[in-house]
Design a protein around this motif. Structure first.
Motif, mmCIF file in Angstrom:
data_model
loop_
_atom_site.group_PDB
_atom_site.id
_atom_site.type_symbol
_atom_site.label_atom_id
_atom_site.label_comp_id
_atom_site.label_asym_id
_atom_site.label_seq_id
_atom_site.Cartn_x
_atom_site.Cartn_y
_atom_site.Cartn_z
ATOM 1 N N SER A 123 1.815 -21.552 -18.152
ATOM 2 C CA SER A 123 1.988 -21.210 -16.731
ATOM 3 C C SER A 123 3.402 -21.528 -16.255
ATOM 4 O O SER A 123 3.883 -20.937 -15.289
ATOM 5 C CB SER A 123 0.973 -21.964 -15.868
ATOM 6 N N LEU A 137 5.536 -18.542 -16.849
ATOM 7 C CA LEU A 137 4.985 -17.451 -16.032
ATOM 8 C C LEU A 137 5.430 -17.610 -14.571
ATOM 9 O O LEU A 137 5.862 -16.655 -13.924
ATOM 10 C CB LEU A 137 3.461 -17.509 -16.116
ATOM 11 N N SER A 156 -5.118 -22.036 -19.682
ATOM 12 C CA SER A 156 -6.357 -22.730 -19.383
ATOM 13 C C SER A 156 -6.545 -22.772 -17.867
ATOM 14 O O SER A 156 -5.673 -23.244 -17.145
ATOM 15 C CB SER A 156 -6.278 -24.148 -19.955
ATOM 16 N N ALA A 157 -7.649 -22.219 -17.407
ATOM 17 C CA ALA A 157 -7.873 -22.127 -15.961
ATOM 18 C C ALA A 157 -8.690 -23.299 -15.451
ATOM 19 O O ALA A 157 -9.449 -23.915 -16.198
ATOM 20 C CB ALA A 157 -8.598 -20.820 -15.639
ATOM 21 N N CYS A 173 -5.176 -24.131 -10.935
ATOM 22 C CA CYS A 173 -4.701 -22.754 -10.725
ATOM 23 C C CYS A 173 -4.261 -22.517 -9.282
ATOM 24 O O CYS A 173 -3.439 -21.657 -9.018
ATOM 25 C CB CYS A 173 -5.784 -21.740 -11.086
ATOM 26 N N CYS A 192 -0.616 -22.291 -8.803
ATOM 27 C CA CYS A 192 0.117 -21.435 -9.743
ATOM 28 C C CYS A 192 0.529 -20.154 -9.026
ATOM 29 O O CYS A 192 -0.284 -19.517 -8.355
ATOM 30 C CB CYS A 192 -0.786 -21.107 -10.928
ATOM 31 N N GLY A 222 1.091 -17.429 -10.329
ATOM 32 C CA GLY A 222 0.474 -16.259 -10.954
ATOM 33 C C GLY A 222 -1.031 -16.171 -10.726
ATOM 34 O O GLY A 222 -1.717 -15.352 -11.331
ATOM 35 N N CYS A 282 -3.630 -13.540 -12.766
ATOM 36 C CA CYS A 282 -3.792 -14.133 -14.104
ATOM 37 C C CYS A 282 -5.139 -13.723 -14.724
ATOM 38 O O CYS A 282 -6.199 -13.901 -14.128
ATOM 39 C CB CYS A 282 -3.716 -15.647 -13.985
ATOM 40 N N ARG A 319 -7.555 -16.702 -15.506
ATOM 41 C CA ARG A 319 -8.265 -17.209 -14.328
ATOM 42 C C ARG A 319 -9.387 -16.241 -13.927
ATOM 43 O O ARG A 319 -10.463 -16.667 -13.517
ATOM 44 C CB ARG A 319 -7.276 -17.384 -13.163
HETATM 45 S S1 SF4 Z 1 -3.580 -19.025 -12.919
HETATM 46 FE FE1 SF4 Z 1 -4.338 -20.808 -14.005
HETATM 47 S S2 SF4 Z 1 -4.781 -20.086 -16.086
HETATM 48 FE FE2 SF4 Z 1 -3.463 -18.554 -15.124
HETATM 49 S S3 SF4 Z 1 -1.392 -19.157 -15.727
HETATM 50 FE FE3 SF4 Z 1 -1.791 -20.081 -13.723
HETATM 51 S S4 SF4 Z 1 -2.537 -22.139 -14.224
HETATM 52 FE FE4 SF4 Z 1 -2.723 -20.913 -16.113
#
Ligand code: SF4
Length: 376
Positions: A28, A31, A217-218, A222, A225, A227, A231, A234
């Motif tokens: 992540s 990303l 890994s969700a 998350c 994050c 994304g 994602c 997720r």
């Molecule tokens: S949404 Fe969750 S699983 Fe997806 S990249 Fe971000 S932290 Fe990881």
């Protein structure tokens, strides 16, 4: 890319404040690095509060510092009170320590474990064999726990780099001071536990994150994050609930309901994130098949309250209710938190909120008579 650019990019990607996320989901980090940042008013408000807090602690220590108040866009009585109580907390703590060494707004370098990793510790204190790291948090959305908090552990590792050679440190104490919601959270770890975590957990995960490797890994993390709306991991994680294979007979069993409860909050949050992302895209011109943007529901409001009052009075009616008291929040802002407590503490109550079903791990005490009140 220049080496310095590369280092500062990695620093932003592997920040201490996002460490809970990239430790749980190393890829992540890269990303998020390519997605734009949004600076919120909350973040700007937090920066102002930190400046004021730093000034007050420097003053407390007798160090030269200039009062930043007039340049703080978000300054108000609450900020004054909260930073006062932070400085007071530090003063009281220092009074209990023998010859403490104190550093304020100290750059802490933890790059031994995290590539290009450094951060800023709000207050670091060493006394006897205990290293204390204090983080002032001005947010009031979620109570942050210091218990094995990776951001605090990174700061502690950075502080150790400064003091380990000079002091015989045996324990690390991490403190989160979050005055707006009266959250004071502490966690003390033996130094050996912190170093073991740094070598066995932190270092390998940080190396993976820096390279954009590791397994997605969700989970809870998350929500921080960038994304999170698009994602796939997720989405898969949340769709597990939708895929739940409900067994016969027709009625759900208690176990099935517990399974749904356990994932419902995350599922709701995920759906909200996807909807918000889709709306933002639509507002930027994206056409989603079968969807359009419309104006949502809104309440009528006056465009010119003074003219409204004049028109109603001219009609022979009184447009005012009896003068009303200011609301609690507005009153607290008017008086300042300390004066509010002194003057109105005994005249204020916090009614119990509506019954809410939460996981057992939630810190709030259990509701005693849920059934009665729910029926009411
Ligand atoms: S949404 Fe969750 S699983 Fe997806 S990249 Fe971000 S932290 Fe990881």
């Amino acid at each position: 890319m220049e080496l310095n650019d590369h280092a500062s990019r990695l620093h932003a990607v592997l920040s201490a404040s996002s460490s809970a996320r990239w430790l749980a989901c190393p890829p992540s980090a890269q990303l998020c690095a390519v997605l734009p940042d949004t600076v919120t008013d909350y973040a700007l408000e937090g920066t102002c509060a930190h400046e004021l807090a730093e000034y007050k602690v420097q003053k407390l220590l007798g160090n030269p510092a200039s009062n930043p108040t007039e340049n703080l866009d978000f300054y108000d009585a609450e900020m004054e009170d909260c930073t006062d109580s932070y400085a007071q907390y530090i003063a009281e703590l220092l009074a209990t320590l023998q010859e403490p060494m104190v550093l304020v707004e100290q750059r802490l370098d933890f790059s031994r474990y995290v590539p290009s990793g450094f951060g800023t510790g709000d207050c670091v204190i060493v006394a006897d064999d205990v290293l204390t790291v204090i983080d002032f948090k001005y947010g009031k959305g979620v109570a942050v726990s210091a218990d094995h908090n990776s951001q605090m552990m990174l700061y502690a590792l950075g502080a150790l780099e400064l003091f380990d050679a000079l002091y015989d440190i045996a324990e690390v104490r991490m403190v989160i001071f979050q005055p707006r919601i009266q959250n004071l959270s502490e966690c003390t770890l033996p130094l050996s536990e912190l170093l073991h975590w740094a070598e066995t957990e932190l270092k390998p995960k940080a190396a993976l994150a820096a390279r954009g490797e590791g397994a997605f890994s969700a989970g809870e993390h998350c929500r921080f994050c960038k994304g999170k709306a698009t994602c796939r991991k997720r989405a898969e994680y949340n769709l597990q609930l939708a895929k739940y294979d409900f067994a016969m007979p027709d009625k759900l069993t208690d176990t099935e309901i517990e399974t749904i409860l356990a994932t419902a909050d995350q599922l709701t949050a995920w759906v909200a994130d996807v909807k918000e992302y889709a709306l933002r895209q639509a507002l930027s011109g994206k056409q989603w098949h079968g969807y359009k943007v419309v104006a949502g529901k809104s309440n009528r409001k006056y465009t010119n309250p003074a003219a409204v009052a004049a028109a109603v009075q001219a009609y022979g009616k009184n447009p005012y209710k009896e003068p009303e008291l200011l609301g609690v929040t507005a009153m607290e802002q008017l008086l300042g938190r300390t004066q509010f407590e002194a003057l109105l503490g005994s005249l204020t109550e916090k009614p119990q909120g509506k019954p809410t079903l939460v996981p057992y791990s939630d810190k709030r005490p259990a509701w005693s008579n849920a059934q009665e009140d729910f029926n009411e």
